[in-house]
Design a protein around this motif. Structure first.
Motif, short mmCIF file in Angstrom:
data_model
loop_
_atom_site.label_atom_id
_atom_site.label_comp_id
_atom_site.label_asym_id
_atom_site.label_seq_id
_atom_site.Cartn_x
_atom_site.Cartn_y
_atom_site.Cartn_z
N ALA A 165 0.81 -1.22 0.00
CA ALA A 165 0.00 0.00 0.00
C ALA A 165 0.85 1.27 0.00
O ALA A 165 0.48 2.27 -0.63
N ASN A 166 1.97 1.25 0.68
CA ASN A 166 2.78 2.47 0.81
C ASN A 166 4.06 2.42 -0.01
O ASN A 166 4.96 3.25 0.20
N HIS A 167 4.14 1.48 -0.93
CA HIS A 167 5.36 1.37 -1.76
C HIS A 167 5.41 2.56 -2.72
O HIS A 167 4.52 2.74 -3.56
N GLU A 168 6.47 3.35 -2.62
CA GLU A 168 6.52 4.59 -3.41
C GLU A 168 6.59 4.35 -4.92
O GLU A 168 6.14 5.19 -5.70
N LEU A 169 7.14 3.20 -5.34
CA LEU A 169 7.21 2.93 -6.77
C LEU A 169 5.84 2.68 -7.39
O LEU A 169 5.69 2.74 -8.62
N LEU A 170 4.85 2.41 -6.56
CA LEU A 170 3.51 2.12 -7.06
C LEU A 170 2.61 3.36 -7.10
O LEU A 170 1.51 3.29 -7.66
N LEU A 171 3.07 4.46 -6.54
CA LEU A 171 2.22 5.66 -6.49
C LEU A 171 1.72 6.11 -7.86
O LEU A 171 0.56 6.49 -8.00
N PRO A 172 2.55 6.08 -8.92
CA PRO A 172 2.04 6.55 -10.22
C PRO A 172 0.86 5.74 -10.75
O PRO A 172 0.08 6.25 -11.57
N TYR A 173 0.68 4.51 -10.29
CA TYR A 173 -0.36 3.62 -10.82
C TYR A 173 -1.65 3.69 -9.99
O TYR A 173 -2.66 3.08 -10.36
N ARG A 174 -1.60 4.41 -8.88
CA ARG A 174 -2.79 4.56 -8.04
C ARG A 174 -3.75 5.56 -8.68
O ARG A 174 -3.36 6.43 -9.45
N ALA A 175 -5.02 5.42 -8.36
CA ALA A 175 -6.08 6.23 -8.98
C ALA A 175 -5.76 7.71 -8.94
O ALA A 175 -5.37 8.27 -7.91
N GLY A 176 -5.90 8.34 -10.11
CA GLY A 176 -5.71 9.77 -10.24
C GLY A 176 -4.30 10.22 -10.50
O GLY A 176 -4.06 11.40 -10.75
N ASN A 177 -3.35 9.28 -10.49
CA ASN A 177 -1.95 9.64 -10.71
C ASN A 177 -1.52 9.38 -12.15
O ASN A 177 -2.30 8.89 -12.98
N SER A 178 -0.27 9.68 -12.47
CA SER A 178 0.18 9.83 -13.86
C SER A 178 0.07 8.57 -14.71
O SER A 178 -0.09 8.66 -15.93
N ARG A 179 0.16 7.38 -14.11
CA ARG A 179 0.13 6.14 -14.89
C ARG A 179 -1.12 5.31 -14.59
O ARG A 179 -1.15 4.11 -14.85
N SER A 180 -2.15 5.96 -14.08
CA SER A 180 -3.35 5.24 -13.65
C SER A 180 -4.37 5.04 -14.75
O SER A 180 -5.38 4.37 -14.53
N ASP A 181 -4.13 5.59 -15.96
CA ASP A 181 -5.12 5.43 -17.02
C ASP A 181 -5.20 3.98 -17.47
O ASP A 181 -6.29 3.43 -17.69
N MET A 182 -4.05 3.33 -17.59
CA MET A 182 -3.97 1.89 -17.89
C MET A 182 -2.89 1.30 -16.98
O MET A 182 -1.78 1.00 -17.42
N PRO A 183 -3.19 1.14 -15.69
CA PRO A 183 -2.14 0.82 -14.72
C PRO A 183 -1.43 -0.51 -14.97
O PRO A 183 -0.23 -0.61 -14.72
N LEU A 184 -2.14 -1.50 -15.48
CA LEU A 184 -1.52 -2.82 -15.64
C LEU A 184 -0.53 -2.83 -16.80
O LEU A 184 0.61 -3.30 -16.65
N ILE A 185 -0.94 -2.34 -17.96
CA ILE A 185 -0.02 -2.34 -19.10
C ILE A 185 1.08 -1.29 -18.89
O ILE A 185 2.23 -1.50 -19.32
N ASN A 186 0.78 -0.19 -18.20
CA ASN A 186 1.82 0.79 -17.91
C ASN A 186 2.87 0.20 -16.97
O ASN A 186 4.07 0.46 -17.14
N PHE A 187 2.44 -0.58 -16.00
CA PHE A 187 3.38 -1.28 -15.11
C PHE A 187 4.26 -2.21 -15.94
O PHE A 187 5.48 -2.27 -15.73
#
Length: 301
Positions: A165-187
């Protein structure tokens, strides 16, 4: 004969082709896609598609089903596949269209790719753990079932695991952040792409061999979504692929902006290459990509 199987009368084809086409989509025969072939053809009819090709990753198993359900839904079906292959030290996707329905050569391609991915999976998991990501491996393999676990499935479990939950590398994929539009393929792109921290190199078959296989079975090799693979001087890269047997370019792609589409289209005109159009529809792994969403300009038809 037999390469493209019409499901509507020829006199209707020109009218329908002016409506909508999609020559790049995936069924459950791709490890990272969601929908059975029958559902894709039902969806294609609802989306007013006149012509489609199901281009599963390294698999042509969809062909007979696609033709059957295409006839049921009055959608014209072209045989298709998308092969992972290598060229000049990098990995690319090569689309094959119009090959013979009875082709069995692609069965070997699928078996080889399945083996390569199965061997690579534990190495990918080790790299994820090295970054501090927590992942329920047993659940991952249960989720994959009889298919090879995919990076997007790894991403899904990592993102929903409370331990991360608090892993900083995952913040972009959380709702509303820069990579959250397609979080799985962006990851997938951010962690498993070339030169990324969890990338595992596999020895994919050479592009020249795969292009030759497509041609030998009556098909046409087309380089897929070059803009997703090459960020600088894509035309120069495609030019180097032409002697290998590449005969077309996926010009109209979900990953290409208008400037690149125009550049690629002019290139196909100059080189007398086939210009194709496809969305790369998968389902939940690419939620912003809809079936039929990448269409050619009317003047290009």
């Amino acid at each position: 004969p037999g390469h493209i199987v019409p499901a509507v009368p020829e006199y209707q084809l020109k009218e329908k082709m002016m409506k909508r086409i999609d020559l790049h989509m995936h069924s459950v025969y791709s490890d990272d896609a969601d929908f059975p072939v029958s559902d894709l053809l039902t969806m294609a009819k609802a989306a007013n598609l006149a012509v489609l090709a199901i281009t599963d990753h390294n698999s042509a198993r969809s062909v007979e089903e696609a033709i059957h359900y295409g006839n049921e839904n009055a959608v014209r079906v072209m045989t298709g596949i998308e092969i992972d292959c290598s060229f000049a030290g990098n990995n690319y996707h090569l689309l094959g269209y119009g090959f013979r329905r009875d082709c069995r050569d692609f069965d070997v391609v699928e078996q080889n790719f399945h083996h390569l991915e199965s061997v690579a999976t534990p190495l990918k998991l080790a790299k994820l753990r090295a970054l501090g990501f927590q992942l329920d491996v047993d659940r991952l393999y249960a989720l994959a079932g009889d298919r090879v676990p995919q990076e997007e499935q790894m991403a899904e479990l990592i993102l929903e695991d409370a331990r991360n939950a608090n892993h900083e590398l995952l913040l972009p994929y959380r709702a509303g952040n820069s990579r959250s539009d397609m979080p799985l393929i962006n990851f997938f792109w951010d962690f498993f792409g070339r030169d990324k921290p969890c990338h595992v190199k596999v020895e994919l078959p050479p592009m020249a061999e795969m292009a030759s296989m497509i041609i030998d079975n009556g098909g046409i090799p087309v380089i897929a979504h070059i803009g997703a693979n090459v960020k600088e001087k894509p035309l120069s890269v495609i030019e180097q692929m032409l002697p290998l047997g590449v005969q077309g370019v996926e010009v109209f792609s979900s990953y290409h902006d208008e400037a690149l589409r125009r550049e690629l289209y002019q290139f196909t005109l100059d080189k007398a290459l086939l210009a194709t159009s496809g969305s790369d529809f998968h389902g939940k792994n690419k939620p912003t990509i809809k079936m039929g969403s990448s269409q050619p300009w009317a003047a290009a038809l």
